[in-house]
Write an enzyme that holds these catalytic residues in place. Structure first.
Site, PDB file in Angstrom:
ATOM      1  N   ASN A   9     -50.045  14.899  23.452  1.00  0.00           N
ATOM      2  CA  ASN A   9     -51.324  14.279  23.821  1.00  0.00           C
ATOM      3  C   ASN A   9     -51.611  13.189  22.800  1.00  0.00           C
ATOM      4  OD1 ASN A   9     -53.923  13.609  24.473  1.00  0.00           O
ATOM      5  ND2 ASN A   9     -54.820  15.608  23.963  1.00  0.00           N
ATOM      6  N   TRP A  10     -51.348  11.955  23.203  1.00  0.00           N
ATOM      7  CA  TRP A  10     -51.477  10.838  22.255  1.00  0.00           C
ATOM      8  C   TRP A  10     -52.938  10.478  21.997  1.00  0.00           C
ATOM      9  CZ3 TRP A  10     -47.251   6.699  23.909  1.00  0.00           C
ATOM     10  CH2 TRP A  10     -45.977   7.296  23.786  1.00  0.00           C
ATOM     11  N   LYS A  11     -53.831  11.012  22.830  1.00  0.00           N
ATOM     12  CA  LYS A  11     -55.273  10.686  22.716  1.00  0.00           C
ATOM     13  C   LYS A  11     -55.444   9.161  22.696  1.00  0.00           C
ATOM     14  CE  LYS A  11     -55.919  15.154  20.630  1.00  0.00           C
ATOM     15  NZ  LYS A  11     -56.669  16.047  19.757  1.00  0.00           N
ATOM     16  N   HIS A  98     -59.813  18.806  28.583  1.00  0.00           N
ATOM     17  CA  HIS A  98     -59.560  18.885  27.140  1.00  0.00           C
ATOM     18  C   HIS A  98     -60.895  19.089  26.418  1.00  0.00           C
ATOM     19  CE1 HIS A  98     -58.563  17.721  23.066  1.00  0.00           C
ATOM     20  NE2 HIS A  98     -57.313  18.017  23.375  1.00  0.00           N
ATOM     21  N   GLU A 100     -62.130  17.784  23.913  1.00  0.00           N
ATOM     22  CA  GLU A 100     -62.824  16.539  23.541  1.00  0.00           C
ATOM     23  C   GLU A 100     -63.559  15.956  24.744  1.00  0.00           C
ATOM     24  OE1 GLU A 100     -59.373  14.675  21.813  1.00  0.00           O
ATOM     25  OE2 GLU A 100     -59.419  16.188  20.230  1.00  0.00           O
ATOM     26  N   GLU A 170     -56.264  26.106  23.996  1.00  0.00           N
ATOM     27  CA  GLU A 170     -56.444  25.328  22.771  1.00  0.00           C
ATOM     28  C   GLU A 170     -57.741  25.754  22.084  1.00  0.00           C
ATOM     29  OE1 GLU A 170     -54.221  21.337  22.933  1.00  0.00           O
ATOM     30  OE2 GLU A 170     -56.142  21.024  23.907  1.00  0.00           O
ATOM     31  N   GLY A 176     -56.783  19.440  15.652  1.00  0.00           N
ATOM     32  CA  GLY A 176     -56.910  18.355  14.681  1.00  0.00           C
ATOM     33  C   GLY A 176     -57.409  18.811  13.322  1.00  0.00           C
ATOM     34  N   SER A 216     -53.100  22.007  16.352  1.00  0.00           N
ATOM     35  CA  SER A 216     -52.359  21.867  15.089  1.00  0.00           C
ATOM     36  C   SER A 216     -50.938  22.421  15.136  1.00  0.00           C
ATOM     37  CB  SER A 216     -53.151  22.485  13.923  1.00  0.00           C
ATOM     38  OG  SER A 216     -54.373  21.789  13.747  1.00  0.00           O
ATOM     39  N   GLY A 237     -51.070  17.333  19.690  1.00  0.00           N
ATOM     40  CA  GLY A 237     -51.808  16.093  19.446  1.00  0.00           C
ATOM     41  C   GLY A 237     -51.165  15.288  18.333  1.00  0.00           C
ATOM     42  N   GLY A 238     -51.740  15.385  17.142  1.00  0.00           N
ATOM     43  CA  GLY A 238     -51.311  14.572  15.996  1.00  0.00           C
ATOM     44  C   GLY A 238     -49.809  14.524  15.774  1.00  0.00           C
TER      45      GLY A 238
END
Ligand code: PGA
Length: 253
Positions: A9-11, A98, A100, A170, A176, A216, A237-238
């Protein structure tokens, strides 16, 4: 047999050039190093879906995914992207719900029901996200909340339709933050979700649904998380923004 999936997930990250570089690096590393039949999904920002897809060409292992879609079919919804647009671009996956989106854009179960329906109607595979915030975990309400999130957004689906959905658990406190759920916490929650699916749809249907863990995930913890019987992969993600690290995560499955 349910699929093993690792989705990045590159956001809202990277320039177009950086996105293309990352994709090219991943194509090479994955071809050289990844064995077995794990599916890889790159959930890029909307504007990069087509350029990334073009770089992938007919790559059998790697696909693109969107990070959201509209609940509406078409019309005067400035700034939105519809499921049929994604379909017309050949995008097979879409992340829905998601945390967010839930937190910053007020997405709730009622809306996610509509988004799930329209995604499925257009032949997309939703990656439906659920997970509890820290205060709910601390008050020991995580099981109840996650079951409710899954139930409210997905349990109107037929047994046939729900097998087309991928679920991503999640925990919000792990996203994150560098604070991963332990392998046991992930397995426990995934087993609870699968049991909940089995109670509604039967064990055979529940066994067909891939449940990914997100929060994470990195190259150091992926192996332990993915070793659990009910963890069918990850939503990353990251760590998906770096080709070497993401490849190591994919190799951990
Ligand atoms: P993270 O994000 O891996 O950076 O924690 C996961 C996600 O939000 O899907």
């Amino acid at each position: 047999m349910r699929s093993k999936i690792v989705a990045g997930n590159w956001k809202m990250n990277k320039t177009l050039e950086e996105a293309q570089t990352l994709t090219s690096e991943l194509i090479g590393m994955i071809a050289d190093e990844v064995k077995g039949n794990v599916k890889v999904v790159l959930c890029t920002p909307f504007p990069y879906l087509v350029p990334v897809k073009n770089l992938l060409g007919s790559n059998a292992r790697i696909s693109v995914g969107a990070q959201n879609c509209s609940e509406h079919a078409s019309g005067a919804y400035t700034g939105e992207t519809s499921a049929s647009m994604l379909k017309s671009m050949g995008v097979p996956y879409v992340i829905l719900g998601h945390s967010e989106r839930r937190q910053y854009f007020g997405e709730d179960s009622k809306l996610l029901t509509k988004k799930t329906d329209i995604a499925l109607a257009n032949g997309l595979t939703p990656i439906f996200c659920c997970g509890e915030p820290l205060e709910v975990r601390e008050a020991n309400g995580h099981e109840q909340l996650v079951k409710k999130q899954v139930e409210e957004a997905l349990f109107h689906l037929s047994a046939e339709a729900i097998q087309k959905v991928v679920i991503a658990y999640e925990p919000v406190w792990a996203i994150g933050t560098g604070k991963t759920a332990t392998a046991q916490q992930a397995q426990d929650m995934h087993a609870i979700i699968r049991k909940h699916l089995a109670a509604k749809y039967g064990q055979a249907v529940a066994e067909e649904i891939s449940i990914l863990y997100g929060g994470s995930v990195n190259a150091a913890n992926a192996k332990e998380l993915f070793a659990n019987p009910d963890v069918d992969g990850g939503l990353v993600g990251g760590a998906s923004l770096k080709s070497r690290e993401f490849t190591e995560i994919i190799k951990s499955i």
